[in-house]
Motif scaffolding. Structure first.
Motif, PDB file in Angstrom:
ATOM      1  N   VAL A 172       0.956  -1.372  -0.154  1.00 52.53           N
ATOM      2  CA  VAL A 172      -0.005   0.379   0.794  1.00 52.53           C
ATOM      3  C   VAL A 172       0.817   1.307   0.108  1.00 52.53           C
ATOM      4  CG1 VAL A 172      -1.005   1.385   1.835  1.00 52.53           C
ATOM      5  CG2 VAL A 172      -1.858  -1.291   1.346  1.00 52.53           C
ATOM      6  N   GLY A 173       1.764   1.133   0.527  1.00 50.78           N
ATOM      7  CA  GLY A 173       2.693   2.758   1.085  1.00 50.78           C
ATOM      8  C   GLY A 173       3.730   2.798  -0.943  1.00 50.78           C
ATOM      9  N   GLY A 174       4.322   1.634  -1.177  1.00 50.23           N
ATOM     10  CA  GLY A 174       4.037   2.063  -2.444  1.00 50.23           C
ATOM     11  C   GLY A 174       3.995   2.273  -3.173  1.00 50.23           C
ATOM     12  N   TRP A 175       2.421   1.280  -3.698  1.00 47.15           N
ATOM     13  CA  TRP A 175       1.994   2.006  -4.578  1.00 47.15           C
ATOM     14  C   TRP A 175       1.719   3.067  -4.476  1.00 47.15           C
ATOM     15  CZ3 TRP A 175       1.640  -0.397  -9.217  1.00 47.15           C
ATOM     16  CH2 TRP A 175       2.047  -1.731  -9.683  1.00 47.15           C
ATOM     17  N   ILE A 176       1.167   3.931  -3.217  1.00 42.22           N
ATOM     18  CA  ILE A 176       0.667   5.049  -3.178  1.00 42.22           C
ATOM     19  C   ILE A 176       1.499   6.479  -3.529  1.00 42.22           C
ATOM     20  CG2 ILE A 176       0.014   7.194  -1.238  1.00 42.22           C
ATOM     21  CD1 ILE A 176      -1.448   4.917   0.218  1.00 42.22           C
ATOM     22  N   ALA A 177       3.234   6.055  -3.108  1.00 40.13           N
ATOM     23  CA  ALA A 177       4.219   6.368  -3.471  1.00 40.13           C
ATOM     24  C   ALA A 177       4.599   7.046  -4.965  1.00 40.13           C
ATOM     25  CB  ALA A 177       4.477   6.211  -2.772  1.00 40.13           C
ATOM     26  N   LEU A 178       4.238   6.154  -5.529  1.00 40.75           N
ATOM     27  CA  LEU A 178       4.589   5.993  -7.111  1.00 40.75           C
ATOM     28  C   LEU A 178       3.128   6.963  -7.986  1.00 40.75           C
ATOM     29  CD1 LEU A 178       4.732   4.589 -10.025  1.00 40.75           C
ATOM     30  CD2 LEU A 178       3.436   2.727 -10.170  1.00 40.75           C
ATOM     31  N   GLY A 179       2.263   6.946  -6.925  1.00 44.62           N
ATOM     32  CA  GLY A 179       0.842   8.203  -8.011  1.00 44.62           C
ATOM     33  C   GLY A 179       1.628   9.203  -7.353  1.00 44.62           C
ATOM     34  N   ALA A 180       1.753   9.884  -5.824  1.00 42.70           N
ATOM     35  CA  ALA A 180       2.398  11.059  -5.160  1.00 42.70           C
ATOM     36  C   ALA A 180       3.804  11.196  -6.655  1.00 42.70           C
ATOM     37  CB  ALA A 180       3.229  10.955  -4.041  1.00 42.70           C
ATOM     38  N   GLY A 353      -5.954 -10.600  -3.321  1.00 43.79           N
ATOM     39  CA  GLY A 353      -5.848  -9.788  -2.566  1.00 43.79           C
ATOM     40  C   GLY A 353      -4.804  -9.115  -2.751  1.00 43.79           C
ATOM     41  N   THR A 354      -3.446  -9.232  -3.881  1.00 42.07           N
ATOM     42  CA  THR A 354      -2.124  -8.189  -4.055  1.00 42.07           C
ATOM     43  C   THR A 354      -3.176  -7.107  -5.048  1.00 42.07           C
ATOM     44  OG1 THR A 354      -0.894 -10.228  -3.302  1.00 42.07           O
ATOM     45  CG2 THR A 354      -0.468  -8.796  -4.903  1.00 42.07           C
ATOM     46  N   VAL A 355      -3.633  -7.313  -5.918  1.00 42.41           N
ATOM     47  CA  VAL A 355      -3.839  -6.528  -7.290  1.00 42.41           C
ATOM     48  C   VAL A 355      -4.996  -5.727  -6.360  1.00 42.41           C
ATOM     49  CG1 VAL A 355      -5.354  -6.532  -9.058  1.00 42.41           C
ATOM     50  CG2 VAL A 355      -3.627  -8.067  -8.754  1.00 42.41           C
ATOM     51  N   VAL A 356      -5.960  -5.964  -5.454  1.00 36.82           N
ATOM     52  CA  VAL A 356      -7.415  -5.117  -5.136  1.00 36.82           C
ATOM     53  C   VAL A 356      -6.242  -4.404  -4.232  1.00 36.82           C
ATOM     54  CG1 VAL A 356      -8.672  -4.883  -3.020  1.00 36.82           C
ATOM     55  CG2 VAL A 356      -8.506  -6.842  -5.402  1.00 36.82           C
ATOM     56  N   GLY A 357      -5.672  -5.061  -3.275  1.00 36.74           N
ATOM     57  CA  GLY A 357      -4.473  -3.890  -2.763  1.00 36.74           C
ATOM     58  C   GLY A 357      -3.579  -2.289  -3.084  1.00 36.74           C
ATOM     59  N   ALA A 358      -3.119  -3.059  -4.666  1.00 38.01           N
ATOM     60  CA  ALA A 358      -2.089  -2.499  -5.546  1.00 38.01           C
ATOM     61  C   ALA A 358      -2.706  -0.896  -5.891  1.00 38.01           C
ATOM     62  CB  ALA A 358      -0.954  -3.169  -5.908  1.00 38.01           C
ATOM     63  N   THR A 359      -4.189  -2.237  -6.724  1.00 41.96           N
ATOM     64  CA  THR A 359      -4.702  -0.664  -7.248  1.00 41.96           C
ATOM     65  C   THR A 359      -5.497   0.110  -6.684  1.00 41.96           C
ATOM     66  OG1 THR A 359      -5.463  -2.302  -8.671  1.00 41.96           O
ATOM     67  CG2 THR A 359      -7.093  -0.675  -8.585  1.00 41.96           C
ATOM     68  N   TYR A 360      -5.967  -0.424  -5.499  1.00 39.35           N
ATOM     69  CA  TYR A 360      -6.747   0.798  -4.646  1.00 39.35           C
ATOM     70  C   TYR A 360      -5.560   1.887  -3.947  1.00 39.35           C
ATOM     71  CZ  TYR A 360      -8.009   3.000   0.117  1.00 39.35           C
ATOM     72  OH  TYR A 360      -8.100   3.253   1.194  1.00 39.35           O
ATOM     73  N   ALA A 361      -4.455   1.661  -3.845  1.00 38.87           N
ATOM     74  CA  ALA A 361      -3.449   2.202  -3.036  1.00 38.87           C
ATOM     75  C   ALA A 361      -2.781   3.510  -4.637  1.00 38.87           C
ATOM     76  CB  ALA A 361      -2.154   1.271  -2.789  1.00 38.87           C
ATOM     77  N   LEU A 362      -3.328   2.732  -5.305  1.00 39.33           N
ATOM     78  CA  LEU A 362      -2.667   3.639  -6.553  1.00 39.33           C
ATOM     79  C   LEU A 362      -3.376   4.333  -6.913  1.00 39.33           C
ATOM     80  CD1 LEU A 362      -0.265   4.661  -8.678  1.00 39.33           C
ATOM     81  CD2 LEU A 362      -1.640   2.376 -10.306  1.00 39.33           C
ATOM     82  N   ALA A 363      -4.939   4.294  -6.670  1.00 35.87           N
ATOM     83  CA  ALA A 363      -5.906   4.988  -7.015  1.00 35.87           C
ATOM     84  C   ALA A 363      -5.469   5.916  -6.230  1.00 35.87           C
ATOM     85  CB  ALA A 363      -6.869   4.294  -7.052  1.00 35.87           C
ATOM     86  N   ALA A 364      -5.522   5.463  -4.799  1.00 43.51           N
ATOM     87  CA  ALA A 364      -5.717   6.699  -3.563  1.00 43.51           C
ATOM     88  C   ALA A 364      -4.532   7.425  -3.613  1.00 43.51           C
ATOM     89  CB  ALA A 364      -5.693   6.032  -2.641  1.00 43.51           C
ATOM     90  N   GLY A 365      -3.517   7.109  -3.827  1.00 43.70           N
ATOM     91  CA  GLY A 365      -2.160   7.709  -4.410  1.00 43.70           C
ATOM     92  C   GLY A 365      -3.002   9.426  -5.343  1.00 43.70           C
ATOM     93  N   PHE A 366      -3.335   8.514  -6.537  1.00 41.41           N
ATOM     94  CA  PHE A 366      -3.367   9.874  -7.406  1.00 41.41           C
ATOM     95  C   PHE A 366      -4.574  11.196  -6.663  1.00 41.41           C
ATOM     96  CE2 PHE A 366      -1.502   7.333 -10.617  1.00 41.41           C
ATOM     97  CZ  PHE A 366      -0.559   7.747 -11.131  1.00 41.41           C
TER      98      PHE A 366
END
Length: 406
Positions: A172-180, A353-366
């Motif tokens: 979650v932290g890493g995929w949010i960071a990508l959006g940021a 579970g992994t794909v949902v977490g990564a997708t959610y985090a990336l969207a949240a980051g954006f």
């Protein structure tokens, strides 16, 4: 449970919380050693302030959002006098432990956005991420909220297994960071007019190495103490963490061609990946998972920086985002009894579970950083970025006496 047993659990979880709290010093010094000298003070201040903001936010909002428990009751109740609170303040030290996990989200992001992010917008982002974004997915996976885990179990025979947070925390932290990072853009001078990368060397390899060591040591609290009690503690988690760590080091050493930055981050890549299945995998499986993560980090970092032109300063997306996703999926492979694991996992549940977490985090980051970009702005001015975040934001450098020429 007798008072001695409760007291032992309180101490056990408290030690784990302290070890993970110490990891935040590792985050800080890993960033200090990687960024340029003019941004070292900013790295230290960011991590400490983010931890403080995370604690307050998680206490009043985030923990209740994830687990439905509020601390707005009297101290007698909090200490175990009723209302769902465990004896001797066991619930309170569990909160402390989980707070250190929650605070890892902004600490992870900090490394990706380093050297050009404004200070106050990041503080606001921390509050939003720790108060709402992270607890939402945390509660879904670790508290069974919204029926997602029940659906996976009914459909594929097992819930999504993420024992210590390969996906819940690191992914979650890493995929949010990508959006940021994508919204923020590359640092000045990172790429030339034709898009070719221009190297920006680390300011201090010893500081970088110390940050890695601090994280590695604290990680055994991160993983082992996730058990939550002395009775549930497992030596298997400890040895699996160890084997994944050394696997990551050796793979990064070979794939990274002796680069010290890759070697020290390779240890972290292995530890990120093993979190999810550290309680169910065989040590040999953990060694393979860690080695895979070490190679993934090196390849992912070079792809991110040189091919995709994404200026993720510490490589937090490949390290936490991609390696975290690998760890979530790997738990569904190497956790199987046929490969020496304890079983009780479904590969399909792990993938979903992994794909949902990564997708959610990336969207949240954006969403979070996109709103901040349009309202407060994300980036330092060119003048401040050239000057450095230390002087531009904090009005002091890492070596103020030296700057005065004394």
């Amino acid at each position: 449970m007798n008072s001695t047993g409760v007291g032992g659990d309180v101490f056990f979880v408290l030690v784990g919380a302290i070890l993970v709290f110490a990891m935040h010093g590792g985050f800080a010094f890993l960033e200090v050693g990687t960024v340029r000298h003019k941004n070292q003070v900013n790295a230290l201040v960011k991590i400490l302030v983010d931890f403080a903001l995370s604690t307050v936010t998680y206490f009043f909002v985030g923990y209740a959002f994830a687990y439905g428990t509020t601390f707005l009751v009297d101290a007698a109740t909090l200490s175990g006098g009723g209302g769902g609170f465990e004896l001797q303040g066991l619930t309170l030290v569990k909160f402390f432990f989980l707070t250190t996990f929650a605070a890892a989200i902004p600490a992870i992001i900090s490394g990706g956005i380093a050297e050009r992010m404004k200070f106050w917008p990041q503080c606001v982002a921390t509050v939003a991420l720790v108060g709402i974004v992270y607890p939402l997915y945390e509660g879904i996976v670790w508290n069974g909220n919204f029926g997602f885990q029940a659906w996976l179990e009914a459909t594929f025979g097992a819930q999504f297994h993420d024992f210590a947070g390969s996906v819940v925390v690191h992914g979650v932290g890493g995929w949010i960071a990508l959006g940021a990072v994508l919204l923020l853009g590359a640092r000045m001078g990172r790429y030339d007019s034709k898009g070719r990368p221009i190297g920006i060397p680390p300011s201090s390899l010893p500081w970088l190495a110390m940050g890695s060591w601090m994280l590695c040591v604290g990680w055994f609290g991160f993983n082992v103490m996730t058990a939550g009690s002395l009775d549930a503690a497992s030596g298997l988690v400890a040895i699996n963490s160890l084997m994944a760590m050394v696997g990551g080091i050796l793979a990064a050493l070979v794939v990274g061609k002796n680069d010290p930055g890759f070697v020290h981050n390779g240890a972290l890549a292995g530890l990120v990946a093993v979190c999810a299945g550290s309680d169910i995998m065989h040590p040999i499986g953990s060694l393979i998972v860690g080695a895979g993560a070490g190679a993934i980090f090196v390849i992912g970092f070079e792809m991110c920086q040189n091919k995709l032109k994404v200026d993720d300063v510490l490589g937090v997306w490949p390290l936490h985002g991609i390696c975290g996703a690998w760890g979530g999926i790997a738990a569904g492979i190497f956790g199987l009894e046929s490969l020496g694991g304890l079983g009780g996992v479904s590969l399909m549940s792990q993938i979903i579970g992994t794909v949902v977490g990564a997708t959610y985090a990336l969207a949240a980051g954006f969403v979070v950083y996109g709103i901040l970009k349009s309202t407060m702005g994300l980036r330092l001015s060119q003048e401040d970025e050239h000057l450095g975040a230390d002087l531009a934001i904090h009005k002091i450098s890492a070596n103020p006496e030296h700057d005065l020429g004394r």
